[in-house]
Write an enzyme that holds these catalytic residues in place. Structure first.
Site, mmCIF file in Angstrom:
data_model
loop_
_atom_site.group_PDB
_atom_site.id
_atom_site.type_symbol
_atom_site.label_atom_id
_atom_site.label_comp_id
_atom_site.label_asym_id
_atom_site.label_seq_id
_atom_site.Cartn_x
_atom_site.Cartn_y
_atom_site.Cartn_z
ATOM 1 N N LYS A 177 0.834 -1.206 0.000
ATOM 2 C CA LYS A 177 0.000 0.000 0.000
ATOM 3 C C LYS A 177 0.868 1.254 0.000
ATOM 4 O O LYS A 177 1.894 1.292 0.688
ATOM 5 C CB LYS A 177 -0.897 0.021 1.252
ATOM 6 C CG LYS A 177 -2.058 -0.921 1.161
ATOM 7 C CD LYS A 177 -3.041 -0.701 2.290
ATOM 8 C CE LYS A 177 -4.173 -1.688 2.191
ATOM 9 N NZ LYS A 177 -5.044 -1.454 1.018
ATOM 10 N N ARG A 237 -11.313 -10.427 -0.784
ATOM 11 C CA ARG A 237 -12.220 -11.258 -1.588
ATOM 12 C C ARG A 237 -11.717 -12.693 -1.677
ATOM 13 O O ARG A 237 -12.490 -13.623 -1.853
ATOM 14 C CB ARG A 237 -12.404 -10.616 -2.972
ATOM 15 C CG ARG A 237 -11.155 -10.509 -3.777
ATOM 16 C CD ARG A 237 -11.261 -9.488 -4.905
ATOM 17 N NE ARG A 237 -11.172 -8.123 -4.410
ATOM 18 C CZ ARG A 237 -11.305 -7.040 -5.163
ATOM 19 N NH1 ARG A 237 -11.521 -7.162 -6.464
ATOM 20 N NH2 ARG A 237 -11.211 -5.839 -4.639
HETATM 21 N N1 BES Z 1 -8.616 -3.521 3.041
HETATM 22 C C1 BES Z 1 -8.690 -2.876 1.794
HETATM 23 C C2 BES Z 1 -9.932 -2.001 1.643
HETATM 24 C C3 BES Z 1 -10.114 -0.855 2.608
HETATM 25 C C4 BES Z 1 -9.884 0.430 2.188
HETATM 26 C C5 BES Z 1 -10.582 -1.071 3.875
HETATM 27 C C6 BES Z 1 -10.078 1.473 3.062
HETATM 28 C C7 BES Z 1 -10.776 -0.021 4.751
HETATM 29 C C8 BES Z 1 -10.541 1.260 4.334
HETATM 30 C C9 BES Z 1 -8.696 -3.900 0.658
HETATM 31 O O1 BES Z 1 -8.076 -5.097 0.922
HETATM 32 C C10 BES Z 1 -7.979 -3.274 -0.478
HETATM 33 O O2 BES Z 1 -6.819 -3.062 -0.373
HETATM 34 N N2 BES Z 1 -8.709 -2.987 -1.552
HETATM 35 C C11 BES Z 1 -8.157 -2.395 -2.705
HETATM 36 C C12 BES Z 1 -8.441 -3.326 -3.851
HETATM 37 C C13 BES Z 1 -7.724 -3.014 -5.099
HETATM 38 C C14 BES Z 1 -6.255 -3.283 -5.000
HETATM 39 C C15 BES Z 1 -8.295 -3.906 -6.189
HETATM 40 C C16 BES Z 1 -8.840 -1.052 -2.911
HETATM 41 O O3 BES Z 1 -10.038 -0.955 -2.683
HETATM 42 O O4 BES Z 1 -8.160 -0.119 -3.291
HETATM 43 ZN ZN ZN Z 2 -5.985 -5.070 0.504
#
Ligand code: BES
Ligand code: ZN
Ligand code: ZN
Length: 476
Positions: free
Chosen positions: A257, A330
């Site tokens: 991230k 997912r």
């Molecule tokens: N845990 C995150 C989503 C999230 C974002 C939770 C903000 C709480 C607050 C999830 O695993 C994630 O990283 N999602 C990505 C997916 C993308 C890489 C396809 C996202 O939503 O950016």
């Molecule tokens: Zn994630």
């Protein structure tokens, strides 16, 4: 804290909480309670105001409710009083419940008061909230028989307090093992069974999508399976299945991230909501069978981590191409859903997860995204949420979004690769693992599980979902 119900305040000394519906700022009639009065110019029950006065050896706190008040505002007002006014609480508090309060309003006020004892300082040496003292007494003043409402309100707050704690504690405390231990202890105390599959058992069972996510972590993944069976089960007893995302920390994995990583201890908030709901359903002895699965793992960075372009194999035999290791939620839910459906065949299935930044981008912090093709489930979930201020709003599951997750090398891919319709394509991915179940709903709570409010300076848990899931189960 001990709670008693009394009919009047004779001989009471301590802090007295007096909720007041709004009158009129220019009213000549003062607000009055048992010889203690306040001029309307100073306080007239306006929402979010309060007035404190010491008289007859008691601290009186008049609490403004406005002309009418919804469940969640009422709960917040009482949480605020308990949280902010603790210095004025000695060893006992009396709460005067107005006669016109409905049972739901009594519930909201008492739950809120209990929640006010919650503080983020889990590791601080500072003194605990007076409510946490076993000998602290809360006297509820009411002429009605409210025993059942009181007991329910306390149970709701206790379950929410557990969820708040699980989400707010740091990821080096709340590991997958910590969560499975929590489930075992809660199951013993409240009456549900718990079975946990560790790494070897998951491997044997073929939970390949779940295991891929935890590969880079020192902390062993735990696939937690809980079952609550009510007394007197019969052919009409409904059976609900729950699945909660239990990512104890989400670094993004090797697709590390670049922002908001600090918040990612909240990535098990869906799982924590399921844990809280399980405790509450059992504590309330609801007459519904509930099977709940929380796949718990840490998405860490390591030489052993899964990588983008890997192809992994899920529990239901689907091959999945990894496009992005940050789309890990997912993957664990996929195996959670398939395992639940194959082994337990519940009539209704709800999964709940902090799944996508896109859900937060769409709805902000006001509501969760709801995905389902079942109108009855949609209505019941929305009604349950509206009643308690845990709102949901629908997004589509149209098949036109399916092409976004078609893979050339495998059956499906975990991300479209495009920053478009992220919450919807994630839901379409999950649908792949629901075996066309007729009553499945997916709740994306990324925007509502964790955030800023008046109860701490830094972002923290909300316990969204605990009451919603329980109320849905109760209202089935
Ligand atoms: N845990 C995150 C989503 C999230 C974002 C939770 C903000 C709480 C607050 C999830 O695993 C994630 O990283 N999602 C990505 C997916 C993308 C890489 C396809 C996202 O939503 O950016
Ligand atoms: Zn994630
Ligand atoms: Zn995540």
């Amino acid at each position: 804290m001990q709670t008693t119900t009394i009919k009047n305040l004779n001989n009471f000394t301590g802090t007295v909480l007096i909720p007041v519906f709004e009158t009129y700022s220019k009213s000549l009639v003062p607000i009055e309670f048992q010889g203690v009065s306040v001029a309307s110019k100073v306080f007239y029950g306006k929402k979010d105001t309060h007035y404190m006065i010491e008289k007859y050896d008691c601290v009186h706190i008049f609490i403004g409710l406005g002309k009418e008040i919804d469940y969640s505002s009422l709960k917040t007002i009482f949480r605020r009083i308990a949280y902010n006014q603790k210095e004025s609480f000695g060893t006992n508090v009396a709460l005067v419940l107005p006669e016109q309060f409905s049972p739901e309003q009594v519930e909201a006020a008492i739950s809120g008061l209990y929640l006010g004892s919650y503080d983020l300082g889990h590791f601080k040496k500072t003194e605990k909230h007076p409510f946490l003292n076993e000998n602290f007494e809360l006297a509820l003043i009411s002429k009605k028989d409210i025993a059942n409402t009181i007991s329910k309100a306390i149970k709701i707050a206790n379950a929410q307090l557990e969820t708040l704690r699980l989400v707010d504690l740091p990821p080096n405390t709340v590991t997958p093992k910590y969560l499975s231990n929590w489930a075992n202890q809660s199951g013993e105390k409240y009456g549900f069974t718990v079975e946990t599959l560790g790494f070897e058992a998951c491997k044997k069972a073929g939970l390949g999508s779940f295991l891929a996510v935890g590969k880079g972590s020192e902390n062993e993944p735990q696939f937690v399976i809980m079952n609550y069976v009510p007394k007197n089960v019969n052919a009409k007893t409904k059976h609900v299945g729950l699945v909660g995302k239990g990512i104890t920390y989400d670094t993004g994995g090797l697709n590390i991230k670049t922002s908001a990583m600090l918040d990612m201890k909240c990535d098990m908030a869906g799982g924590a909501a399921v844990f809280g709901a399980m405790q509450l359903v059992a504590d309330l002895n609801l007459p519904v069978k509930v099977t709940a699965i929380v796949p718990c793992a840490e998405n860490a960075v390591d030489a052993k981590s899964f990588v983008a372009s890997d192809v992994i194999h899920s529990y239901n035999g689907t091959s999945i191409e990894i496009i992005d290791t940050d789309a890990e939620g997912r993957l664990v839910l996929a195996d959670g859903l398939s395992y639940l459906i194959k082994n337990f065949k519940p009539e209704y299935i709800i999964d709940i997860a902090t799944l996508t930044g896109s859900a937060m981008g769409t709805f902000g912090h006001e509501c969760a995204a709801l995905f389902t093709n079942n109108e009855l489930v949609s209505k019941k979930l929305q009604e349950s949420g509206d009643a308690i201020g845990e709102r949901l709003w629908p997004l589509p599951l149209w098949d036109c979004y399916k092409s976004d997750i078609e893979s050339e090398i495998a059956d499906v891919k975990n991300y479209s690769g495009k920053p478009l319709a992220g919450a919807i394509t994630a839901a379409k991915f999950l649908e792949y693992f629901t075996d066309n179940h007729k009553a499945w709903a997916h709740l994306d709570i990324a925007g509502v599980a964790f955030g800023n409010d008046e109860f701490a300076k830094s972002k923290h848990a909300t316990a969204y979902g605990v009451h919603l899931l329980t109320k849905f189960i109760e209202n089935l």
